[in-house]
Design a protein around this motif. Structure first.
Motif, mmCIF file in Angstrom:
data_model
loop_
_atom_site.group_PDB
_atom_site.id
_atom_site.type_symbol
_atom_site.label_atom_id
_atom_site.label_comp_id
_atom_site.label_asym_id
_atom_site.label_seq_id
_atom_site.Cartn_x
_atom_site.Cartn_y
_atom_site.Cartn_z
ATOM 1 N N THR A 101 0.833 -1.204 0.000
ATOM 2 C CA THR A 101 0.000 0.000 0.000
ATOM 3 C C THR A 101 0.868 1.255 0.000
ATOM 4 O O THR A 101 2.064 1.213 0.311
ATOM 5 N N ASP A 102 0.248 2.384 -0.310
ATOM 6 C CA ASP A 102 0.962 3.652 -0.265
ATOM 7 C C ASP A 102 1.433 3.953 1.157
ATOM 8 O O ASP A 102 2.513 4.511 1.356
ATOM 9 N N GLU A 103 0.628 3.607 2.151
ATOM 10 C CA GLU A 103 1.012 3.841 3.544
ATOM 11 C C GLU A 103 2.264 3.057 3.911
ATOM 12 O O GLU A 103 3.158 3.577 4.596
ATOM 13 N N GLN A 104 2.360 1.813 3.452
ATOM 14 C CA GLN A 104 3.561 1.018 3.718
ATOM 15 C C GLN A 104 4.776 1.610 3.019
ATOM 16 O O GLN A 104 5.879 1.625 3.577
ATOM 17 N N LEU A 105 4.583 2.112 1.808
ATOM 18 C CA LEU A 105 5.684 2.734 1.084
ATOM 19 C C LEU A 105 6.184 3.961 1.826
ATOM 20 O O LEU A 105 7.399 4.150 2.006
ATOM 21 N N LEU A 106 5.276 4.814 2.265
ATOM 22 C CA LEU A 106 5.690 6.043 2.947
ATOM 23 C C LEU A 106 6.363 5.738 4.279
ATOM 24 O O LEU A 106 7.287 6.456 4.687
ATOM 25 N N ASP A 107 5.926 4.693 4.964
ATOM 26 C CA ASP A 107 6.600 4.309 6.203
ATOM 27 C C ASP A 107 8.026 3.865 5.910
ATOM 28 O O ASP A 107 8.966 4.217 6.644
ATOM 29 N N LEU A 108 8.216 3.106 4.829
ATOM 30 C CA LEU A 108 9.565 2.689 4.438
ATOM 31 C C LEU A 108 10.414 3.901 4.071
ATOM 32 O O LEU A 108 11.578 4.019 4.506
ATOM 33 N N VAL A 109 9.865 4.829 3.287
ATOM 34 C CA VAL A 109 10.616 6.016 2.883
ATOM 35 C C VAL A 109 11.012 6.840 4.108
ATOM 36 O O VAL A 109 12.141 7.354 4.193
ATOM 37 N N ALA A 110 10.109 6.956 5.080
ATOM 38 C CA ALA A 110 10.426 7.709 6.293
ATOM 39 C C ALA A 110 11.602 7.077 7.037
ATOM 40 O O ALA A 110 12.482 7.786 7.540
ATOM 41 N N THR A 244 11.100 23.260 17.377
ATOM 42 C CA THR A 244 11.370 22.482 18.579
ATOM 43 C C THR A 244 12.585 21.611 18.330
ATOM 44 O O THR A 244 13.026 21.448 17.188
ATOM 45 N N ARG A 245 13.129 21.066 19.381
ATOM 46 C CA ARG A 245 14.259 20.148 19.217
ATOM 47 C C ARG A 245 13.777 18.892 18.484
ATOM 48 O O ARG A 245 12.737 18.323 18.829
ATOM 49 N N THR A 246 14.510 18.490 17.476
ATOM 50 C CA THR A 246 14.088 17.361 16.655
ATOM 51 C C THR A 246 15.025 16.172 16.839
ATOM 52 O O THR A 246 16.154 16.309 17.298
ATOM 53 N N SER A 247 14.514 15.021 16.442
ATOM 54 C CA SER A 247 15.298 13.792 16.467
ATOM 55 C C SER A 247 15.719 13.444 15.045
ATOM 56 O O SER A 247 15.424 14.182 14.100
ATOM 57 N N ARG A 248 16.343 12.309 14.873
ATOM 58 C CA ARG A 248 16.722 11.852 13.539
ATOM 59 C C ARG A 248 15.556 11.188 12.823
ATOM 60 O O ARG A 248 15.583 11.022 11.603
ATOM 61 N N ASN A 249 14.537 10.795 13.563
ATOM 62 C CA ASN A 249 13.452 9.993 12.996
ATOM 63 C C ASN A 249 12.420 10.877 12.312
ATOM 64 O O ASN A 249 12.060 11.941 12.805
ATOM 65 N N ARG A 250 11.914 10.395 11.192
ATOM 66 C CA ARG A 250 11.047 11.197 10.349
ATOM 67 C C ARG A 250 9.696 10.524 10.096
ATOM 68 O O ARG A 250 9.530 9.321 10.239
ATOM 69 N N ARG A 251 8.742 11.353 9.701
ATOM 70 C CA ARG A 251 7.490 10.909 9.102
ATOM 71 C C ARG A 251 7.401 11.533 7.711
ATOM 72 O O ARG A 251 7.844 12.667 7.510
ATOM 73 N N VAL A 252 6.837 10.802 6.769
ATOM 74 C CA VAL A 252 6.682 11.311 5.404
ATOM 75 C C VAL A 252 5.236 11.075 4.975
ATOM 76 O O VAL A 252 4.708 9.969 5.105
ATOM 77 N N GLU A 253 4.609 12.134 4.469
ATOM 78 C CA GLU A 253 3.257 12.049 3.925
ATOM 79 C C GLU A 253 3.241 12.739 2.567
ATOM 80 O O GLU A 253 4.073 13.612 2.290
#
Length: 471
Positions: A101-110, A244-253
């Motif tokens: 699914t597109d959601e799985q793809l975006l989670d992988l890209v993130a 704000t202070r950010t981490s290395r981890n991302r979300r992509v939409e």
């Protein structure tokens, strides 16, 4: 062969940190199934992608070079040939459980966007993602911002696309890596260079041991840039949950919209496509802030760095000769979409006199797909502003309005995946392509857990603007 990083390239290389990977990403969605009765093109697979990229590397020579630091930091780092260059290390294969699914793809890209590049090798990676639903696949590319200046160095996504299913021929090159220099050679070369370049010697003395080198405009516009930066530094950005202070981890939409809608709004309000984009984004940010329970007054704004000013003729989608940066106050407190548009139009006109330019001669005149390089350049331009002077970065880049192909596979959509600058929780990139405007939203995973609310708000804001057109 040894080439010293330009002052600006060195600054981007130094901006890299554990919480701020400085690579620009590009996600292309492909129709990879072979149509019935068409036996002329096999689906794009890993081997054919490797062959395609390898054939285009002469167009992006830095993609076979890596960065070496000068011992004791006596000078800017240098580009050297990677004597052990292995293209299969840089081009990787991944797959989703079919039908992905597109959601799985975006989670992988993130997750891929969250990982820093290997600094001991050329600073790029490419992933072929197979298993998407409806016979689709995807190509995700990561390139460090230091590699791309839009003039002498382009992003690899710019050169692997073609205007037809038959890949164009590129002249072969008999590339042989030069011997990699030893540390002593680099040190001696740096000392000799500093002896003849007193300005750089002073730079090393000032910044020895610092985390970043100053951004110096190598094209002779350093004074203009400094004046603009000082002007920006005097204007602190409004308080916002986006800083704000950010981490290395991302979300992509991602968000898909129709280009024709932007043209309708542009015609109604006699403004530029850039203005329409900013108005839609402003409405979306307003709705997102309200969803968080934030109380807004009509005077409330968010300040955006808008590095791209490339829709040269308003309705026409073609790059201008320069990439520019302006600070624009987005009127998120204003409930009336018509008044929001009026404020944005006035703001962009007022700031146009104080924009920063980044040359893009090679980019504009070279055949191919420009947005990947344009987005990379926009991040470079945005980073010249002090972090406390803006709330977010919004980049947009025009692409061709006809189908493009990667190794015979038709590209359906193209999304930028931009890096987050220091203490910036959100970056929004847009690419127009083949009748669509594709939004790529990159966010900090912790600070923007509700990023899906913002993506839904883009559609709500677009409907609101279209409704204002008929009033």
């Amino acid at each position: 062969m040894i080439t010293r990083l330009t002052p600006q390239d060195a600054s981007f290389y130094r901006l890299e940190s554990s919480s701020n990977p400085m690579h620009i990403g590009s996600l292309a969605i492909l129709r990879n199934a072979v149509p019935a009765g068409n036996s002329g093109h096999a689906p794009l697979d890993y081997d054919s992608l490797v062959h395609l990229v390898e054939s285009r590397l002469p167009l992006v020579p830095l993609y076979r070079r890596k960065v070496r630091e000068i011992p004791f930091a006596l000078g800017r780092p240098v580009w050297v040939d990677d004597a052990h260059f292995d293209i299969t290390y840089h081009i990787r294969r991944s797959a989703l459980p079919e039908p992905g699914t597109d959601e799985q793809l975006l989670d992988l890209v993130a997750r891929l966007a969250s990982r820093p590049l290997d600094s001991t090798r050329p600073l790029w990676e490419m992933y072929l993602v197979e298993g998407l639903s409806d016979g689709r696949s995807a190509v995700f590319t990561k390139t460090h911002s230091a590699l791309v200046d839009g003039d002498s160095a382009l992003e690899i996504g710019h050169v692997i696309l073609d205007t037809s299913a038959d890949p164009r021929d590129v002249a072969d090159d008999a590339w042989i890596a030069h011997r990699e220099p030893a540390d002593l050679e680099l040190l001696v070369g740096a000392v000799l260079h500093l002896a003849t370049q007193p300005r750089e010697a002073l730079e090393v003395m000032r910044h020895h041991g610092a985390e970043a080198f100053a951004v110096v405009d190598a094209t002779g516009k350093a004074v203009q840039k400094m004046v603009s930066m000082l002007r920006a530094a005097a204007l602190g950005a409004p308080d916002s949950p986006l800083n704000t202070r950010t981490s290395r981890n991302r979300r992509v939409e991602v968000v898909r919209t129709d280009l024709e809608d932007y043209r309708k709004i542009r015609k109604r309000f006699d403004c530029s496509i850039n203005d329409v984009i900013l108005a839609v984004v402003t409405g979306a940010l307003r709705n997102w802030l309200l969803s968080r329970g934030q109380v807004l007054t009509e005077a409330d704004t968010l300040r955006a760095v808008v590095p791209m000013s490339v829709y040269a003729d308003g309705a026409e989608l073609k790059p201008a000769g320069e990439v520019t940066s302006v600070l624009v106050d987005l009127p998120v407190g204003e409930p009336n979409p018509v008044i929001r548009m009026s404020h944005i139009k006035h703001a962009t006109e007022a700031h146009a006199r104080h924009q920063l330019g980044v040359r893009a001669r090679t980019l504009v005149h070279m055949a191919g797909f420009a947005p990947a390089s344009l987005h990379a350049m926009s991040v470079r331009s945005a980073s010249t502003f002090a972090e406390h002077t803006f709330n977010l970065v919004i980049t947009n880049a025009p692409g061709p309005q006809q189908p493009m192909y990667i190794g015979g596979a038709r590209m359906l959509e193209m999304y930028p995946v931009s890096p987050l600058l220091r203490n910036q929780a959100l970056s929004i990139g847009l690419t127009s392509y083949d009748g669509r405007v594709c939004y790529g939203l990159t966010a900090d995973r912790d600070a923007m857990a509700d990023i899906a609310v913002l993506t839904a708000s883009v559609h709500e804001s677009m409907e609101e603007m279209l409704g204002a057109c008929v009033q």
